[in-house]
Scaffold this motif. Sequence first.
Motif, PDB file in Angstrom:
ATOM      1  N   GLN A  39     -18.668  19.254 -16.604  1.00  0.00           N
ATOM      2  CA  GLN A  39     -19.454  19.904 -15.558  1.00  0.00           C
ATOM      3  C   GLN A  39     -19.007  21.352 -15.441  1.00  0.00           C
ATOM      4  O   GLN A  39     -17.848  21.625 -15.098  1.00  0.00           O
ATOM      5  N   ALA A  40     -19.917  22.251 -15.745  1.00  0.00           N
ATOM      6  CA  ALA A  40     -19.660  23.676 -15.590  1.00  0.00           C
ATOM      7  C   ALA A  40     -20.119  24.104 -14.192  1.00  0.00           C
ATOM      8  O   ALA A  40     -20.970  23.446 -13.587  1.00  0.00           O
ATOM      9  N   GLY A  42     -22.059  25.263 -11.182  1.00  0.00           N
ATOM     10  CA  GLY A  42     -23.492  25.399 -10.963  1.00  0.00           C
ATOM     11  C   GLY A  42     -24.352  24.460 -11.777  1.00  0.00           C
ATOM     12  O   GLY A  42     -25.581  24.461 -11.623  1.00  0.00           O
ATOM     13  N   ASN A  43     -23.716  23.657 -12.623  1.00  0.00           N
ATOM     14  CA  ASN A  43     -24.474  22.734 -13.480  1.00  0.00           C
ATOM     15  C   ASN A  43     -24.206  21.287 -13.091  1.00  0.00           C
ATOM     16  O   ASN A  43     -23.199  20.975 -12.444  1.00  0.00           O
ATOM     17  N   GLN A  44     -25.084  20.406 -13.535  1.00  0.00           N
ATOM     18  CA  GLN A  44     -24.859  18.982 -13.337  1.00  0.00           C
ATOM     19  C   GLN A  44     -23.880  18.468 -14.381  1.00  0.00           C
ATOM     20  O   GLN A  44     -23.704  19.062 -15.451  1.00  0.00           O
ATOM     21  N   ARG A  45     -23.253  17.364 -14.067  1.00  0.00           N
ATOM     22  CA  ARG A  45     -22.359  16.720 -15.026  1.00  0.00           C
ATOM     23  C   ARG A  45     -23.203  16.194 -16.183  1.00  0.00           C
ATOM     24  O   ARG A  45     -24.253  15.568 -15.971  1.00  0.00           O
ATOM     25  N   GLU A  46     -22.722  16.425 -17.399  1.00  0.00           N
ATOM     26  CA  GLU A  46     -23.467  16.005 -18.576  1.00  0.00           C
ATOM     27  C   GLU A  46     -22.574  15.238 -19.542  1.00  0.00           C
ATOM     28  O   GLU A  46     -21.372  15.478 -19.619  1.00  0.00           O
ATOM     29  N   LEU A  47     -23.195  14.336 -20.286  1.00  0.00           N
ATOM     30  CA  LEU A  47     -22.464  13.574 -21.288  1.00  0.00           C
ATOM     31  C   LEU A  47     -22.146  14.475 -22.478  1.00  0.00           C
ATOM     32  O   LEU A  47     -23.011  15.171 -22.995  1.00  0.00           O
ATOM     33  N   VAL A  48     -20.894  14.427 -22.905  1.00  0.00           N
ATOM     34  CA  VAL A  48     -20.464  15.161 -24.098  1.00  0.00           C
ATOM     35  C   VAL A  48     -20.415  14.213 -25.289  1.00  0.00           C
ATOM     36  O   VAL A  48     -20.991  14.484 -26.345  1.00  0.00           O
ATOM     37  N   ALA A  49     -19.722  13.093 -25.111  1.00  0.00           N
ATOM     38  CA  ALA A  49     -19.584  12.123 -26.195  1.00  0.00           C
ATOM     39  C   ALA A  49     -19.191  10.779 -25.603  1.00  0.00           C
ATOM     40  O   ALA A  49     -18.534  10.720 -24.561  1.00  0.00           O
ATOM     41  N   ALA A  50     -19.596   9.722 -26.290  1.00  0.00           N
ATOM     42  CA  ALA A  50     -19.231   8.373 -25.868  1.00  0.00           C
ATOM     43  C   ALA A  50     -18.912   7.547 -27.095  1.00  0.00           C
ATOM     44  O   ALA A  50     -19.344   7.881 -28.212  1.00  0.00           O
ATOM     45  N   ILE A  51     -18.142   6.482 -26.885  1.00  0.00           N
ATOM     46  CA  ILE A  51     -17.771   5.619 -27.996  1.00  0.00           C
ATOM     47  C   ILE A  51     -17.742   4.176 -27.511  1.00  0.00           C
ATOM     48  O   ILE A  51     -17.218   3.880 -26.434  1.00  0.00           O
ATOM     49  N   SER A  52     -18.323   3.296 -28.304  1.00  0.00           N
ATOM     50  CA  SER A  52     -18.353   1.885 -27.938  1.00  0.00           C
ATOM     51  C   SER A  52     -17.015   1.229 -28.235  1.00  0.00           C
ATOM     52  O   SER A  52     -16.149   1.812 -28.900  1.00  0.00           O
ATOM     53  N   ASP A  89     -18.610  25.981 -23.854  1.00  0.00           N
ATOM     54  CA  ASP A  89     -17.904  24.707 -23.686  1.00  0.00           C
ATOM     55  C   ASP A  89     -17.012  24.712 -22.447  1.00  0.00           C
ATOM     56  O   ASP A  89     -16.432  23.682 -22.092  1.00  0.00           O
ATOM     57  N   THR A  90     -16.897  25.854 -21.807  1.00  0.00           N
ATOM     58  CA  THR A  90     -16.073  25.968 -20.605  1.00  0.00           C
ATOM     59  C   THR A  90     -16.613  25.077 -19.500  1.00  0.00           C
ATOM     60  O   THR A  90     -17.800  25.157 -19.145  1.00  0.00           O
ATOM     61  N   ALA A  91     -15.745  24.200 -18.980  1.00  0.00           N
ATOM     62  CA  ALA A  91     -16.159  23.245 -17.953  1.00  0.00           C
ATOM     63  C   ALA A  91     -14.955  22.414 -17.538  1.00  0.00           C
ATOM     64  O   ALA A  91     -13.885  22.496 -18.154  1.00  0.00           O
ATOM     65  N   GLN A 115      -9.708  12.267 -13.092  1.00  0.00           N
ATOM     66  CA  GLN A 115      -9.707  13.328 -12.094  1.00  0.00           C
ATOM     67  C   GLN A 115     -10.267  14.638 -12.642  1.00  0.00           C
ATOM     68  O   GLN A 115     -10.561  15.552 -11.875  1.00  0.00           O
ATOM     69  N   GLY A 116     -10.414  14.737 -13.943  1.00  0.00           N
ATOM     70  CA  GLY A 116     -10.941  15.942 -14.561  1.00  0.00           C
ATOM     71  C   GLY A 116      -9.850  16.846 -15.078  1.00  0.00           C
ATOM     72  O   GLY A 116      -8.771  16.952 -14.485  1.00  0.00           O
ATOM     73  N   THR A 117     -10.123  17.488 -16.196  1.00  0.00           N
ATOM     74  CA  THR A 117      -9.203  18.476 -16.760  1.00  0.00           C
ATOM     75  C   THR A 117     -10.011  19.708 -17.140  1.00  0.00           C
ATOM     76  O   THR A 117     -11.100  19.602 -17.715  1.00  0.00           O
ATOM     77  N   GLU A 118      -9.474  20.856 -16.790  1.00  0.00           N
ATOM     78  CA  GLU A 118     -10.213  22.102 -16.959  1.00  0.00           C
ATOM     79  C   GLU A 118     -10.045  22.659 -18.367  1.00  0.00           C
ATOM     80  O   GLU A 118      -8.931  22.719 -18.894  1.00  0.00           O
TER      81      GLU A 118
END
Length: 123
Positions: A39-40, A42-52, A89-91, A115-118
Amino acid sequence: QVQLVESGGGLVQAGGSLRLSCAASGSIISIRNMGWYRQAPGNQRELVAAISSGGRPDYADSVKGRFTISRDNAKNTVFLQMNSMKPEDTAVYYCNADVVAYYSGTYPRTDYWGQGTEVTVSS
């Protein structure tokens, strides 16, 4: 009950690399999909990558060919290797896990977030 702890964020120059890690702990029975979102400002949270759980990856178009997601099921850990990074990619990057855990005689399936990492990419 279940905690996700991220590490590996920081400041990097454009073209550089970072590796994020996220370890899940607690009364975990199994973890299905794991993923990274960002999440940058002013932007919504978006999926970057996922793995099953079987290791099949899925990527946002914006990171294909630059980012690689992987996981270590024995350690309940997911990784995101980020190469050829760009300022866009900053977010704040968030780890996500679809977890079946044990809780008071039940086995609820719950979506957990770190918790998120910058991550900051300078031009």
